[in-house]
Design a protein around this motif. Structure first.
Motif, mmCIF file in Angstrom:
data_model
loop_
_atom_site.group_PDB
_atom_site.id
_atom_site.type_symbol
_atom_site.label_atom_id
_atom_site.label_comp_id
_atom_site.label_asym_id
_atom_site.label_seq_id
_atom_site.Cartn_x
_atom_site.Cartn_y
_atom_site.Cartn_z
ATOM 1 N N TYR A 34 2.588 -21.621 17.622
ATOM 2 C CA TYR A 34 1.649 -21.220 16.575
ATOM 3 C C TYR A 34 0.923 -19.937 16.972
ATOM 4 O O TYR A 34 0.792 -19.013 16.166
ATOM 5 C CB TYR A 34 0.654 -22.351 16.343
ATOM 6 C CG TYR A 34 -0.381 -22.073 15.285
ATOM 7 C CD1 TYR A 34 -0.025 -22.046 13.938
ATOM 8 C CD2 TYR A 34 -1.712 -21.856 15.622
ATOM 9 C CE1 TYR A 34 -0.971 -21.808 12.960
ATOM 10 C CE2 TYR A 34 -2.662 -21.622 14.645
ATOM 11 C CZ TYR A 34 -2.286 -21.598 13.318
ATOM 12 O OH TYR A 34 -3.219 -21.361 12.351
ATOM 13 N N HIS A 35 0.443 -19.862 18.209
ATOM 14 C CA HIS A 35 -0.280 -18.672 18.649
ATOM 15 C C HIS A 35 0.636 -17.446 18.697
ATOM 16 O O HIS A 35 0.188 -16.328 18.425
ATOM 17 C CB HIS A 35 -0.911 -18.908 20.021
ATOM 18 C CG HIS A 35 -2.094 -19.827 19.981
ATOM 19 N ND1 HIS A 35 -3.032 -19.772 18.975
ATOM 20 C CD2 HIS A 35 -2.501 -20.830 20.807
ATOM 21 C CE1 HIS A 35 -3.961 -20.695 19.176
ATOM 22 N NE2 HIS A 35 -3.649 -21.346 20.275
ATOM 23 N N GLU A 36 1.893 -17.664 19.031
ATOM 24 C CA GLU A 36 2.835 -16.548 19.014
ATOM 25 C C GLU A 36 2.984 -15.995 17.599
ATOM 26 O O GLU A 36 3.011 -14.782 17.384
ATOM 27 C CB GLU A 36 4.196 -17.003 19.548
ATOM 28 C CG GLU A 36 4.217 -17.252 21.049
ATOM 29 C CD GLU A 36 5.558 -17.772 21.509
ATOM 30 O OE1 GLU A 36 6.424 -18.039 20.649
ATOM 31 O OE2 GLU A 36 5.755 -17.903 22.725
ATOM 32 N N THR B 222 -7.692 -26.723 23.066
ATOM 33 C CA THR B 222 -6.433 -26.477 22.383
ATOM 34 C C THR B 222 -6.449 -26.998 20.956
ATOM 35 O O THR B 222 -5.984 -26.345 20.030
ATOM 36 C CB THR B 222 -5.274 -27.139 23.160
ATOM 37 O OG1 THR B 222 -5.148 -26.516 24.430
ATOM 38 C CG2 THR B 222 -3.961 -26.995 22.399
ATOM 39 N N GLN C 102 1.348 -25.590 19.723
ATOM 40 C CA GLN C 102 0.237 -24.650 19.805
ATOM 41 C C GLN C 102 0.717 -23.306 20.353
ATOM 42 O O GLN C 102 0.296 -22.253 19.880
ATOM 43 C CB GLN C 102 -0.866 -25.231 20.696
ATOM 44 C CG GLN C 102 -2.206 -24.542 20.559
ATOM 45 C CD GLN C 102 -2.930 -24.945 19.287
ATOM 46 O OE1 GLN C 102 -2.421 -25.746 18.504
ATOM 47 N NE2 GLN C 102 -4.100 -24.398 19.065
ATOM 48 N N GLN D 120 0.779 -16.196 15.127
ATOM 49 C CA GLN D 120 -0.453 -15.531 14.713
ATOM 50 C C GLN D 120 -0.604 -14.169 15.377
ATOM 51 O O GLN D 120 -1.076 -13.217 14.752
ATOM 52 C CB GLN D 120 -1.663 -16.418 15.042
ATOM 53 C CG GLN D 120 -1.695 -17.745 14.301
ATOM 54 C CD GLN D 120 -1.584 -17.583 12.806
ATOM 55 O OE1 GLN D 120 -2.256 -16.756 12.197
ATOM 56 N NE2 GLN D 120 -0.730 -18.381 12.182
ATOM 57 N N SER D 121 -0.206 -14.050 16.626
ATOM 58 C CA SER D 121 -0.278 -12.752 17.321
ATOM 59 C C SER D 121 0.638 -11.741 16.648
ATOM 60 O O SER D 121 0.271 -10.567 16.486
ATOM 61 C CB SER D 121 0.115 -12.920 18.794
ATOM 62 O OG SER D 121 -0.807 -13.751 19.465
ATOM 63 N N PHE E 1 -8.616 -22.172 16.530
ATOM 64 C CA PHE E 1 -7.523 -21.341 15.997
ATOM 65 C C PHE E 1 -7.779 -19.924 16.511
ATOM 66 O O PHE E 1 -8.192 -19.040 15.762
ATOM 67 C CB PHE E 1 -7.530 -21.370 14.474
ATOM 68 C CG PHE E 1 -7.338 -22.741 13.873
ATOM 69 C CD1 PHE E 1 -6.070 -23.202 13.575
ATOM 70 C CD2 PHE E 1 -8.412 -23.568 13.605
ATOM 71 C CE1 PHE E 1 -5.874 -24.460 13.010
ATOM 72 C CE2 PHE E 1 -8.247 -24.821 13.047
ATOM 73 C CZ PHE E 1 -6.967 -25.278 12.744
ATOM 74 N N ARG E 2 -7.544 -19.718 17.796
ATOM 75 C CA ARG E 2 -8.049 -18.525 18.472
ATOM 76 C C ARG E 2 -7.451 -17.215 17.947
ATOM 77 O O ARG E 2 -8.115 -16.182 17.950
ATOM 78 C CB ARG E 2 -7.810 -18.636 19.980
ATOM 79 C CG ARG E 2 -8.641 -19.724 20.637
ATOM 80 C CD ARG E 2 -8.743 -19.544 22.133
ATOM 81 N NE ARG E 2 -9.580 -20.578 22.742
ATOM 82 C CZ ARG E 2 -10.900 -20.547 22.759
ATOM 83 N NH1 ARG E 2 -11.531 -19.525 22.210
ATOM 84 N NH2 ARG E 2 -11.595 -21.517 23.320
ATOM 85 N N ASN E 3 -6.211 -17.221 17.536
ATOM 86 C CA ASN E 3 -5.570 -15.976 17.111
ATOM 87 C C ASN E 3 -5.570 -15.779 15.605
ATOM 88 O O ASN E 3 -5.043 -14.777 15.117
ATOM 89 C CB ASN E 3 -4.124 -15.928 17.626
ATOM 90 C CG ASN E 3 -4.069 -15.784 19.138
ATOM 91 O OD1 ASN E 3 -5.001 -15.282 19.746
ATOM 92 N ND2 ASN E 3 -2.992 -16.240 19.747
ATOM 93 N N ASN E 4 -6.139 -16.725 14.868
ATOM 94 C CA ASN E 4 -6.155 -16.593 13.407
ATOM 95 C C ASN E 4 -7.115 -15.512 12.955
ATOM 96 O O ASN E 4 -8.253 -15.441 13.430
ATOM 97 C CB ASN E 4 -6.557 -17.916 12.760
ATOM 98 C CG ASN E 4 -5.409 -18.872 12.647
ATOM 99 O OD1 ASN E 4 -4.962 -19.427 13.647
ATOM 100 N ND2 ASN E 4 -4.909 -19.051 11.436
#
Length: 379
Positions: free
Chosen positions: A12-14, A184, A9, A16-17, A188-191
């Motif tokens: 993944y967030h890195e 978590t 996770q 998407q950012s 998909f917070r940064n998508n």
């Protein structure tokens, strides 16, 4: 996984950012589809993100992987001396083996499962990708013809104040985990949806910038003196982060589609259930639907508002068709009769208070329903 430093996770967030920094995110976008799918989206409060290998342009996705793999290997060879000095010749050869066309082919990545070194890392770098397609144009003839002929619809979305989420998790399942864990695996917070890039050189230029950053990182004395196990994995993680851009690249011959895409990865997340000391892996649920006698995998992607009483669907356009008038009036009736829990009411609107004028109607929910201006030609 890797001393707890590289959870999927986090990785993944890195990714998407990074995508949010280099790709354009539009406010309005249009999803061309059938009335039946529109009904499913509204009542289910979600959309289906289809496995990218089962979409019409899946071959292009594989092509993107090959092009990027070639560029990464060229960069590694160009700076071979620096890489060997930092992580050792053996680790470099393992990484070069990892970046092979066979291993990175999303259709046949079973070879990667057999690799002993970086085996756990495979799920971080090459997860399954699922996609939802939109268009920049709200009344485009080519899109009506392909996706929504015979009075289909174009749905206008605005996800500016929404967060994408996995709606397959029910309340009972979420209660099994601590809040941090179910947050978590649910969001998909940064998508964000991004406009497709059709200019190959533009993409390569951006990738070269990022590869240069990776090279600068390995030359840093602090990186060279870090833990022996972490160093090659860090390098591999930074290189494979670049693959997150592949779903947003297409050949210029498809430019007329004016596509916007929201891509999601099916992750494996390390979570701990309440009352248990030992953790377990939770993977996003996958579902199947049949199209042309093919079982197509998909994820159920929903949305949650960051403000009260807002809804992502702003407009529905009824496409050209012999029964356009009937579809138009049926949609008005359908939208007006949805419960507020399904579609929040727009403030100050009373059901059926807005008259139909010039083939356009604003419902009590604040959604505009109108007819396409394109004449019916699908005979």
């Amino acid at each position: 996984m890797f001393n707890g430093k590289y959870k999927s996770q986090l990785f993944y967030h890195e990714c998407q950012s990074w995508l949010n920094e280099i790709l354009e995110t539009p406010q309005k976008m249009y999803h061309y589809t059938s009335v039946e799918v529109l009904q499913s989206i509204i009542q289910g409060k979600c959309m289906y993100a289809t496995h990218i290998n089962f979409m019409n342009d899946w071959e292009e996705y594989r092509l993107g992987y090959r092009v990027l793999t070639k560029e990464i290997k060229k960069a590694i060879e160009r700076y071979r001396v620096d890489f060997e000095k930092t992580i050792g010749a053996d680790n470099l050869e393992t990484i070069l083996c990892y970046f092979s066309d066979e291993c990175l082919n999303v259709m046949t990545y079973s070879q990667i499962k057999q690799m002993d070194k970086f085996k756990e890392f495979r799920t971080l770098t090459i997860p399954e990708v699922y996609s939802i397609s939109f268009c920049k144009e709200k009344d485009l003839l080519s899109q009506w013809a392909i996706y929504a002929k015979e009075s289909g619809v174009a749905i206008e979305f605005d996800f500016s104040d929404f967060v994408f989420c996995d709606v397959s998790l029910d309340e009972c399942e979420m209660c099994e985990y601590e809040e941090e864990d179910w947050q978590t695996i649910k969001y998909f917070r940064n998508n964000r949806p991004h406009i497709i890039k059709y200019n190959a050189q533009d993409i390569l230029d951006k990738l070269q910038e990022q590869i240069t950053e990776v090279v600068r990182m390995i030359k840093n004395p602090q990186f060279a003196s870090s833990e022996e196990i972490v160093r090659p994995v860090t390098l591999l993680r930074r290189m494979t982060e670049l693959y997150s851009i592949v779903p947003y690249c297409k050949l210029d011959k498809f430019m007329a589609e004016r596509e916007i895409r929201a891509a999601f990865m099916r992750l494996e997340n390390w979570v701990i259930k309440k009352g248990e000391s030992k953790g377990s892996v939770y993977q996003t649920k996958v579902f199947y639907r049949t199209a042309n006698r093919v079982l197509k995998p998909y994820l159920k992607i929903g949305w949650e508002a960051q403000k009260q009483d807002i809804y992502p669907i702003k407009r529905i356009i009824v496409g050209p068709g012999e029964n356009q008038e009937a579809v138009f009036r049926g949609l008005i009736h359908f939208i007006e009769n949805q419960d507020k829990e399904v579609i929040p009411n727009a403030k100050g609107k009373i059901p059926f208070s807005e008259p139909v004028v010039d083939d356009s109607y604003m419902t009590c929910k604040g959604i505009i329903i109108q007819k396409s201006n394109i004449p019916y030609i699908f005979r």
